[in-house]
Design an enzyme around this catalytic site. Structure first.
Site, short mmCIF file in Angstrom:
data_model
loop_
_atom_site.label_atom_id
_atom_site.label_comp_id
_atom_site.label_asym_id
_atom_site.label_seq_id
_atom_site.Cartn_x
_atom_site.Cartn_y
_atom_site.Cartn_z
N LYS A 15 118.43 -60.06 73.16
CA LYS A 15 117.47 -61.13 73.52
C LYS A 15 116.13 -60.77 73.41
CE LYS A 15 118.15 -63.31 77.81
NZ LYS A 15 116.93 -63.87 78.25
N SER A 16 115.68 -59.71 74.40
CA SER A 16 114.36 -59.37 74.40
C SER A 16 113.70 -58.99 73.12
CB SER A 16 114.27 -58.15 75.28
OG SER A 16 114.68 -58.18 76.62
N ARG B 269 110.43 -71.15 88.81
CA ARG B 269 110.15 -69.68 88.68
C ARG B 269 108.31 -69.24 88.61
NH1 ARG B 269 113.76 -66.84 84.00
NH2 ARG B 269 113.06 -65.02 85.14
N GLN C 218 108.01 -58.95 80.80
CA GLN C 218 107.55 -60.03 80.12
C GLN C 218 105.98 -60.18 80.34
OE1 GLN C 218 109.72 -63.07 82.19
NE2 GLN C 218 111.79 -62.57 81.06
N ASP D 218 118.79 -56.81 84.80
CA ASP D 218 119.76 -57.79 84.30
C ASP D 218 121.38 -57.22 84.52
OD1 ASP D 218 117.58 -59.26 83.40
OD2 ASP D 218 117.41 -58.84 81.25
N LYS E 237 114.97 -64.88 89.43
CA LYS E 237 115.74 -64.81 88.04
C LYS E 237 116.15 -66.41 87.71
CE LYS E 237 114.73 -60.93 87.01
NZ LYS E 237 113.64 -60.61 85.70
N ARG F 160 119.64 -64.60 92.31
CA ARG F 160 121.04 -63.60 91.95
C ARG F 160 121.43 -62.82 93.19
NH1 ARG F 160 119.49 -61.87 85.78
NH2 ARG F 160 120.02 -64.07 84.90
N ARG G 102 124.07 -65.08 83.69
CA ARG G 102 124.77 -63.58 83.95
C ARG G 102 125.54 -63.69 85.17
NH1 ARG G 102 122.15 -60.81 80.05
NH2 ARG G 102 119.93 -61.16 79.88
C1 S3P Z 1 112.77 -59.35 80.09
C2 S3P Z 1 112.31 -58.79 81.27
C3 S3P Z 1 112.90 -59.05 82.50
C4 S3P Z 1 114.40 -59.50 82.14
C5 S3P Z 1 114.64 -60.55 81.41
C6 S3P Z 1 113.82 -60.06 80.01
C7 S3P Z 1 111.92 -58.99 78.68
O1 S3P Z 1 112.18 -59.96 83.18
O2 S3P Z 1 115.00 -59.83 83.65
O3 S3P Z 1 115.98 -60.88 81.30
O4 S3P Z 1 112.59 -59.44 77.56
O5 S3P Z 1 110.77 -58.53 78.84
P1 S3P Z 1 110.86 -59.64 83.99
O6 S3P Z 1 109.76 -59.22 83.15
O7 S3P Z 1 110.60 -60.75 84.79
O8 S3P Z 1 111.31 -58.40 84.94
#
Ligand code: S3P
Length: 429
Positions: free
Chosen positions: A25-26, A123, A169, A315, A342, A346, A388
């Site tokens: 996904k990332s 969020r 992110q 995650d 999140k 969680r 999740r």
């Molecule tokens: C992600 C970073 C994480 C993660 C999210 C995806 C990313 O979040 O929990 O599922 O793709 O950079 P944060 O940047 O808020 O820690």
């Protein structure tokens, strides 16, 4: 086919078989966004099948980017200048879409509104608003810096910035904004987070340097389209890895999984708890490591997760906490306050569902302590609208006594629509 929203999980005898996971996904989010800016046509195989990445593709087509998606999981993206969308960009449940797109939109010559569902609307967004505003964008948000965001883009200035929270992110949003900035951005994160933003920028032809937790990148660089196969999502694989870990004698093979060291800490944790794990056929594609993972379950010892490890496993912590009662000494999780902001809180959701299954749990502000040697019993689980949580408790239910009913299970589609079908195929009941 849409899965039912309530799913019953029976106690299982074993987990065995082979799986190939949909794309990470990332990485899917990042390649799609950069493909939309690059010169030429980007072709991505094994693109994430989750609703979150569909939110990113939807937002990109609303700003005029040409996107074709085939039934075989191939996504083609025509890089082009972006235009003002006619309606707000709906980011759905996806924090990644809202935060990382904000970085690019901060440098575009138009105003745009970003909205999300109820969970996303709660969020925190101040973490992206602050650095992007320092770079020159104008961003208005709801009370407390929550969505919706209204971004008026502007020619940007590079910044020197220390991230107050460990967030990949936010790091990625700043790097994406730097593509539209004058000068050189230097950024330091409090601890190492996933580095897909840096690797993706390099894959699309940008130059940047990394040293320790610091990244430096000069603004105004142009990107070139790529062809890529996206490695299997290790955060989705985590549910099957933990399921297999629970059954001594299990045998599971995961093909072409992302093995980026900033994402693969779960393998070390499971090894440390007693599982047998091997990784073969390790290859590198566009800077990302990919491999085939074999796992055999064992009697699990338990462990403590704290500091940088909590950030690296962010995650995977819900599923680790959900299987903790079955370990001999339990699992303690500290320094994981981010779990509270999140898709759900969680920490609270894991504690409530473990208690519903009969476990003793100590809930703390920044984590949990779940004692070991506890037998869970089947119960009614509330997914809390969080993908999740739904998948973590499907795994915990495999070794419970009696059936478990997961309410709101359909939310798994946010990251992994095929999860319950694949689980069914791997489990011996
Ligand atoms: C992600 C970073 C994480 C993660 C999210 C995806 C990313 O979040 O929990 O599922 O793709 O950079 P944060 O940047 O808020 O820690």
């Amino acid at each position: 086919m849409t899965p039912p929203n309530d799913i019953v999980i029976h106690p299982a005898k074993n987990v065995a078989g082979a799986v190939r996971l949909p794309g990470d996904k990332s990485i899917s989010h990042r390649y799609a966004m950069l493909g939309a800016l690059a010169e030429g046509t980007t072709r991505l195989r094994n693109f994430s099948t989750g609703a979150d990445c569909a939110s990113t593709l939807g937002a990109l087509s609303s700003v005029g980017v040409g996107i074709r998606r085939s039934d075989e999981g191939v996504v083609e993206i025509e890089g082009s200048p972006w235009r003002a969308p006619r309606t707000p960009l709906d980011c759905g449940n996806s924090g990644s879409t809202m935060r990382m797109l904000s970085g690019i939109l901060a440098g575009q010559p138009f105003t745009v509104e970003l909205t999300g569902d109820d969970s996303l609307s709660r969020r925190p967004m101040a973490r992206v608003i602050e650095p992007l505003t320092k770079m020159g964008a104008r961003i208005e948000a709801g009370p407390g810096g929550r969505p919706p965001l209204r971004i008026t883009g502007h020619p940007l200035q590079a910044i020197a910035y220390r991230l107050p929270v460990a967030s990949a992110q936010v790091k990625t949003a700043i790097l994406f904004a730097t593509l539209f900035a004058r000068g050189t951005t230097t950024m330091e994160e409090p601890m190492r987070t996933r580095d897909h933003g840096e690797l993706a920028l390099q894959a699309f032809g940008a130059e940047l340097t990394r040293s320790g937790n610091r990244v430096t990148m000069t603004g105004g660089q142009k990107l070139r389209a790529i062809e890529a196969g996206i490695p299997g999502d290790i955060s989705s694989a985590a549910f099957f890895l933990c399921a297999a870990a629970l059954f001594p004698g299990s045998n599971l093979l995961l093909d072409s999984v992302l093995m980026n060291p900033t994402r693969a800490a779960l393998l070390d944790v499971l090894l440390g708890m007693g599982c047998r794990i091997s990784v073969v056929n390790l290859e590198e594609h566009h800077g990302e490591l990919v491999g085939t993972v074999a796992v055999e379950g064992a009697e699990l010892k338990g462990t403590t997760i704290a500091g940088a490890l909590s950030a690296a496993l962010i995650d995977e912590l819900p599923v680790l906490a959900a299987i903790a009662p079955y370990t001999t000494v339990g699992i303690e999780i500290r320094d994981a306050r981010e779990l509270r902001v999140k898709e759900s809180d969680r920490i609270a959701a894991v504690a409530a569902n473990l208690r519903a299954m009969g476990a003793t749990v100590e809930e703390r502000e920044d984590g949990l302590r779940v004692p070991g040697s506890q037998q869970l019993r089947g119960a009614e689980i509330d997914s809390a609208g969080d993908h999740r949580i739904a998948m973590a408790f499907a795994v915990a239910a495999l070794r419970a006594t009696g059936d478990t009913l997961i309410h709101g299970a359909r939310v798994a589609q946010i990251s992994y629509p095929e999860f319950f079908t694949t689980l069914e195929a791997l489990v011996e009941w």
